[in-house]
Design a protein around this motif. Structure first.
Motif, PDB file in Angstrom:
ATOM      1  N   LYS A 439       0.830  -1.204   0.000  1.00 53.07           N
ATOM      2  CA  LYS A 439       0.000   0.000   0.000  1.00 53.07           C
ATOM      3  C   LYS A 439       0.869   1.260   0.000  1.00 53.07           C
ATOM      4  O   LYS A 439       1.905   1.320   0.650  1.00 53.07           O
ATOM      5  CB  LYS A 439      -0.921  -0.006   1.223  1.00 53.07           C
ATOM      6  N   GLU A 544      -7.789  -0.317  -1.535  1.00 52.81           N
ATOM      7  CA  GLU A 544      -6.749  -0.248  -0.507  1.00 52.81           C
ATOM      8  C   GLU A 544      -5.350  -0.158  -1.107  1.00 52.81           C
ATOM      9  O   GLU A 544      -4.368  -0.675  -0.559  1.00 52.81           O
ATOM     10  CB  GLU A 544      -6.852  -1.428   0.462  1.00 52.81           C
ATOM     11  N   TYR A 545      -5.258   0.524  -2.256  1.00 45.66           N
ATOM     12  CA  TYR A 545      -3.953   0.830  -2.831  1.00 45.66           C
ATOM     13  C   TYR A 545      -3.289   1.980  -2.083  1.00 45.66           C
ATOM     14  O   TYR A 545      -2.063   2.079  -2.046  1.00 45.66           O
ATOM     15  CB  TYR A 545      -4.086   1.219  -4.306  1.00 45.66           C
ATOM     16  N   ASP A 547      -3.883   4.956   1.444  1.00 42.71           N
ATOM     17  CA  ASP A 547      -4.603   5.287   2.681  1.00 42.71           C
ATOM     18  C   ASP A 547      -5.449   6.537   2.510  1.00 42.71           C
ATOM     19  O   ASP A 547      -6.469   6.703   3.171  1.00 42.71           O
ATOM     20  CB  ASP A 547      -3.615   5.519   3.830  1.00 42.71           C
TER      21      ASP A 547
END
Length: 548
Positions: A439, A544-545, A547
């Motif tokens: 992420k 959810e790549y 925040d």
């Protein structure tokens, strides 16, 4: 360059049939190699390449494979031809082997085989393969991360005949396999390469049977002419001038001194010269490569920008010239070690694209994570030695109109695959606890850089040794046209004594329960982040790549 239709010699339909038949023959060679090989780095991960050439050693067909291999197999045949005293020295049934870094350009584990093709007593072409052998007799299992001489990296094989009249020269083969920690695997992989060469010979001769030697020659002429036309037409549209870019590698593994890479691309009409004269001298550590491999890397970058959708043939690269002075990291001489030859080449490819990006914006991409990020484990399991070698995927750079791809292998490796977790855990006393996208690792921009990966290993046996080679932490993947850089790589080793972060290490001992958590870098962004569409940001959040 305008080529008139009268310069073509054959019906275009026949030419396309022959073109695709040559590519299919190469595909069958590659399938034969992968299916016959003993080592998972070949049969699962596809660390191999194959090619078919005509008698002038011009490329006829190649399969998907490592681009960095495919770009210089022709040089290996040409150098061998000079060494043996000319093309007339080849006989039907011959087969040669070599791995010398200063000829092939790569590290000693990359073993090349090639054979001449004869048709009714006449030399008509060559087949060639290259595959990574698991071990080549270096000072440490697999290959070391801290060698300071080519003589520490394994057995060095000059161009050597190992088959004569289709029969193996057993004494020569025995000499090679005896200098290997895994002789059975070495022999199996060699036999797979021999089988691939013979497959290519058979298919090429069948094609000549069908169309005739003269007609095949006409088709090859036309294929080469088409490739050359496409190259020249694209280059002509690039404004003449000198375009430059520079960057640094972290170090050579023996000290913390960065390695400078300077690229100057000179465009003059239909011609491109890539000049690397300003780059670092060859280093004490293993970040050196042979000149042939530098040519190959420049061809990869050239093809990325110039007619990338067309197949590569012997007609390509006619207008490309590469300058790399002897004694630099891109033209190493004895006794420079070349174990991590691809490390400067990954940066080189990115820099060539960066240099030309101001005048080729629609084809350029931001930098990718840049290196193979290798993780090696060695030790004993049930009294048998084991060795695993993995290259790790990462994020690629964004481009005009699209986000960078995530979790892909690096530029130089092309069709290289990761080792499936099920295969890995069944073969080695190591558990993989996590394999996921990293992420926030892609560089921000109007188009986001691709994401790196996280891969966590847990050791299940005492006296297991890990070796690491992770790069591009000091010069992570840069963005273009206002895009931000991707995140740099990181490796954490967690044990009962605490944790440490380290990117390069050779043969570090681990105990049962210790964990190695690798995190590869992301790709650079393209364009200013303020221009990114809100729906793309929301999509990244949902997946959810990022925040936020």
């Amino acid at each position: 360059m305008k080529v008139q239709e009268k310069n073509f010699l054959e019906n275009p339909v026949t030419t396309e049939i022959v073109r695709n038949a040559l590519i299919s023959a190469a595909d069958e060679m590659n399938a034969s190699l992968a299916r016959s090989a003993f080592s998972p780095i070949i049969y699962e991960m596809k660390d191999c390449s194959v090619c078919l050439f005509d008698k002038e050693v011009r490329l006829l067909g190649q399969s998907a494979g490592l681009p960095i291999f495919l770009g210089n197999l022709d040089e290996c045949i040409k150098i061998t031809t000079d060494l043996i005293g000319g093309i007339e020295k080849y006989k039907e049934g011959d087969l040669y082997i070599l791995n010398d870094s200063y000829i092939g350009g790569t590290h000693l584990n990359d073993v090349t085989t090639f054979s001449p093709i004869f048709y009714e007593g006449q030399l008509v072409g060559f087949t060639a393969t290259r595959a990574h052998w698991l071990d080549i007799g270096s000072k440490d299992p697999g290959y070391p991360m801290d060698a300071t001489s080519i003589f520490q990296e394994g057995i060095r094989i000059p161009p050597t005949k190992i088959y004569e009249n289709f029969k193996p020269l057993e004494h020569v083969i025995r000499l090679i396999t005896t200098n290997n920690r895994f002789p059975e695997a070495a022999l199996g992989d060699l036999n797979a390469q021999v089988a691939a060469c013979r497959t290519g010979e058979k298919r090429f001769k069948e094609l000549i049977d069908k169309f005739g030697l003269e007609r095949i020659g006409h088709c090859i002429h036309d294929i080469f002419l088409q490739s050359e036309m496409l190259d020249r037409e694209v280059i002509e549209k690039i404004p003449d001038g000198a375009y430059e870019a520079e960057g640094y590698l972290d170090n050579d593994g023996t000290n913390d001194e960065p390695i400078y890479v300077k690229v100057k691309v000179l465009v003059e009409g239909e011609h491109i010269t890539i000049d690397l004269s300003g780059s670092s001298r060859q280093r004490r550590g293993q970040t050196n490569c042979g000149y042939a491999q530098t040519i190959s890397a420049c061809r990869v970058a050239f093809k990325d920008l110039i007619s990338p959708s067309a197949p590569v043939t012997g007609g390509n690269f006619k207008t490309l010239r590469v300058v790399a002075p002897e004694g630099t990291v891109f033209h190493a001489v004895e006794p420079a070690p070349c174990g991590w030859y691809f490390t400067p080449l990954g940066l080189l490819i990115d820099l060539i694209i960066k240099a030309l990006s101001p005048v080729m914006k629609e084809k350029a991409a931001a930098a990718h994570y840049g290196d193979s990020m290798v993780v090696t484990f060695a030790g004993k399991d049930n009294n048998s030695e084991f060795l695993s070698v993995e290259a790790t995927a990462g994020g690629w750079g964004a481009f005009q109109g699209g986000d960078g791809p995530s979790a892909l292998i690096n530029h130089v490796s092309g069709d290289f695959k990761n080792l499936p977790i099920e295969v890995f855990e069944s073969k080695y006393p190591i558990r993989i606890n996590q394999y996921a996208l990293r992420k926030n690792s892609g560089g921000k921009g109007q188009f986001r850089g691709g994401l790196g990966v996280i891969r966590e290993y847990e050791v299940l046996r005492d006296e297991t040794y890990v070796s690491l080679w992770f790069e591009r932490s000091k010069t992570p993947a840069w963005g273009l046209f206002g895009g931000e850089p991707g995140q740099e790589p990181d490796v954490e080793i967690v044990s009962g004594h605490g944790s440490e972060h380290i990117l390069k290490v050779n043969g570090k001992e681990l105990s049962k329960g210790d964990r190695v958590i690798v995190k590869t870098g992301g790709g650079g962004g393209f364009g200013k982040y303020s221009l990114r569409r809100q729906e793309d940001i929301e999509s990244d959040l949902r997946k959810e790549y990022i925040d936020g």
